[in-house]
Design an enzyme around this catalytic site. Sequence first.
Site, PDB file in Angstrom:
ATOM      1  N   GLY A   1     -36.005   9.770 -37.607  1.00  0.00           N
ATOM      2  CA  GLY A   1     -36.832   9.413 -38.749  1.00  0.00           C
ATOM      3  C   GLY A   1     -36.488   8.072 -39.351  1.00  0.00           C
ATOM      4  O   GLY A   1     -37.044   7.681 -40.387  1.00  0.00           O
TER       5      GLY A   1
ATOM      6  N   ASP B   1       3.995   2.377   2.591  1.00  0.00           N
ATOM      7  CA  ASP B   1       4.449   1.225   3.373  1.00  0.00           C
ATOM      8  C   ASP B   1       5.967   1.119   3.405  1.00  0.00           C
ATOM      9  O   ASP B   1       6.520   0.324   4.158  1.00  0.00           O
ATOM     10  CB  ASP B   1       3.858  -0.084   2.805  1.00  0.00           C
ATOM     11  CG  ASP B   1       2.442  -0.332   3.311  1.00  0.00           C
ATOM     12  OD1 ASP B   1       2.011   0.381   4.224  1.00  0.00           O
ATOM     13  OD2 ASP B   1       1.777  -1.234   2.768  1.00  0.00           O
TER      14      ASP B   1
ATOM     15  N   SER C   1       0.821  -1.200   0.000  1.00  0.00           N
ATOM     16  CA  SER C   1       0.000   0.000   0.000  1.00  0.00           C
ATOM     17  C   SER C   1       0.864   1.263   0.000  1.00  0.00           C
ATOM     18  O   SER C   1       2.090   1.205   0.117  1.00  0.00           O
ATOM     19  CB  SER C   1      -0.926   0.007   1.225  1.00  0.00           C
ATOM     20  OG  SER C   1      -1.862   1.060   1.134  1.00  0.00           O
ATOM     21  N   VAL C   2       0.196   2.409  -0.172  1.00  0.00           N
ATOM     22  CA  VAL C   2       0.891   3.697  -0.180  1.00  0.00           C
ATOM     23  C   VAL C   2       1.601   3.921   1.155  1.00  0.00           C
ATOM     24  O   VAL C   2       1.046   3.659   2.222  1.00  0.00           O
ATOM     25  CB  VAL C   2      -0.119   4.843  -0.432  1.00  0.00           C
ATOM     26  CG1 VAL C   2       0.575   6.196  -0.325  1.00  0.00           C
ATOM     27  CG2 VAL C   2      -0.765   4.688  -1.796  1.00  0.00           C
TER      28      VAL C   2
ATOM     29  N   GLY D   1       1.985   1.918  -4.933  1.00  0.00           N
ATOM     30  CA  GLY D   1       1.050   1.304  -4.001  1.00  0.00           C
ATOM     31  C   GLY D   1      -0.350   1.870  -4.089  1.00  0.00           C
ATOM     32  O   GLY D   1      -1.313   1.249  -3.652  1.00  0.00           O
TER      33      GLY D   1
ATOM     34  N   ASP E   1      10.303  -1.556  -8.526  1.00  0.00           N
ATOM     35  CA  ASP E   1       9.623  -0.885  -7.419  1.00  0.00           C
ATOM     36  C   ASP E   1       8.322  -0.315  -7.969  1.00  0.00           C
ATOM     37  O   ASP E   1       8.330   0.568  -8.829  1.00  0.00           O
ATOM     38  CB  ASP E   1      10.511   0.229  -6.859  1.00  0.00           C
ATOM     39  CG  ASP E   1       9.866   0.931  -5.672  1.00  0.00           C
ATOM     40  OD1 ASP E   1       9.185   0.257  -4.879  1.00  0.00           O
ATOM     41  OD2 ASP E   1      10.023   2.161  -5.546  1.00  0.00           O
TER      42      ASP E   1
ATOM     43  N   SER F   1     -28.716   1.695 -32.244  1.00  0.00           N
ATOM     44  CA  SER F   1     -27.368   1.089 -32.265  1.00  0.00           C
ATOM     45  C   SER F   1     -26.283   2.155 -32.100  1.00  0.00           C
ATOM     46  O   SER F   1     -25.543   2.436 -33.036  1.00  0.00           O
ATOM     47  CB  SER F   1     -27.135   0.269 -33.534  1.00  0.00           C
ATOM     48  OG  SER F   1     -27.490   0.965 -34.703  1.00  0.00           O
TER      49      SER F   1
END
Length: 609
Positions: free
Chosen positions: A450, A15, A12-13, A92, A89, A519
Amino acid sequence: MKSLLKFITCGSVDDGKSTLIGHMLYDAKLLFADQEKALELDSKLGSRGGEIDYSLLLDGLLAEREQGITIDVAYRYFTTDYRSFIVADTPGHEEYTRNMAVGASFADLAIILVDATKGVITQTKRHARICALMGVKHIVLAVNKMDLIGFNQARFNEIRDDFFQLTKDFSLESIQIIPVSATNGDNITKSSENTPWYDGLALLPYLEQVDVRKDKEQQFFMMPVQRVSRPDHTFRGFQGQIEAGAVAVGDEVIALPSNEKAKVKSILLTDREVQCASIGQPITVQLDREVDVSRGCVLTTADNIEGADLFSAQILWMDDTKLVPGKQYFVKIGTKIIPGTVLSIQHKVDINTGQHIQAEQIVKNELASCEIALSEKIVFDSFERNEALGSFILIDRVTNMTSSCGVILQALHHAHNISWQNTDITREVRASQKGQSPVTLWFTGLSGSGKSTLSNEVEKRLVSLGYHTMLLDGDNVRLGLNKDLGFDEVGRVENIRRIAEVAKLMNDGGLITLTSFISPFEQDRSYAKRVIGDAYIEIYVSTPLQVCEERDVKGLYKRARAEEIQHFTGISSPYEAPRNPHIEIDTSDYSLEDATDYIVKEVLKFLSL
């Protein structure tokens, strides 16, 4: 020769991934003098009050240094007395999960960091599952910031048990859990006095000795062809990297998917001619006779590999737009790029528990199992047997961005049980009987443009001229064949898929088919064109939105503006205008009779037998 270990750091960020690797390189004296000096100078302006900020060795982007986070994948190459290393590396932050997946795709081992004060969190679980998806079989869990919890063994044991519970079904070959302090250097390059209760190796010594060799010994040779080399008329060689087994001059190989056989005449390894080559080597193979081989084909000695056009897979969805069944992409497997469709979503994976959850759509960073159909049979393998031919990416057909990466679980051979039944009375016989060329006139345009009125008048005119027709109107089909479908993106995609298949069957019956559907998506019209083939005639009724809204015969635009109708094309859902329609008309510029005259005149050019 030293062995090579390719590994990834993730978590995670904040860490401490970049700090961990930076401190390892610094303590092991694996930096050049100018790198060490630059690090010390940069640290004086950093966020640690002048103390060395080891993360600066890997966080090279200005935005990374300003925010103190990793954004891009940073690769570092270094060597010790025992081993050579390549480390990726990776970021995170959840926003950059695709970058983390790129790093995991090359790695033999993953170092997953957790903050000892937080433990195993959702992003830790996501990264662990992605590593497992990418075939990483060796994991080191680095429990970082142990200094902030006083190197508490009980807390370490709790995190260790949580991680073992998470990975119990991952089929990993090794897990090592190490208590570290990336900032202070505990258990990075040598054992720390602060963890007398930990009797394992420090991180770097463990990386130097861990065995990550993969058992890739297979009885057969396999090489996806990346390029055909033909410098002159005397030489024709097939270039690629050997992904399984070995090959030698004189061996008989099979070219897939053509199944032609030939013997190896010569093998070039770079610019040297060799007698044999093995897995991992890039080679040029010259055969003793001409065979049908191009980029995306496979040379092999196996005689039991069959092509398929349908497989089940596990994917990581990386696109900002949602994945819905029925959407088409380019599928890249090995060296082959081919159109494909996500037929169904079997389930998605709960990141926290690993449970399978039923899902109709997948959003960014979710893991899912799905079935994918290809436009033709190609050669691939399961990821478990062959990583090169068992991994793939999905590429958005419009943006060319990578939407997903995944691994193939197995081929689905539906064709063994179901095959197209040829009949004695063919499309050509039915068309000849009716004296016409069966085509599909695909009217597309906004609601109120139309197209329904115009297609109805065109059919009346064609019938008066003696043609045999069938009109498929959007509302009528929605009341019958497609009444089970909604109006969200999933429903719209399936609606058009079914109509395309019905139109093709009616063309097989010799009929001129007219379809009148909004469509709105280019990729869906492209799918219809592939299904119907050359009989597909696209008619774009390009009446402007303002005119359509002024007409608003059914009051739909008014309700959409009031948000009473969701996913309404032109208001809350986009309309992708055709780029090169066969016929285009703006009905605001014509009377109904003149518009019909113009369309019929253009259509008759396609109807001569």
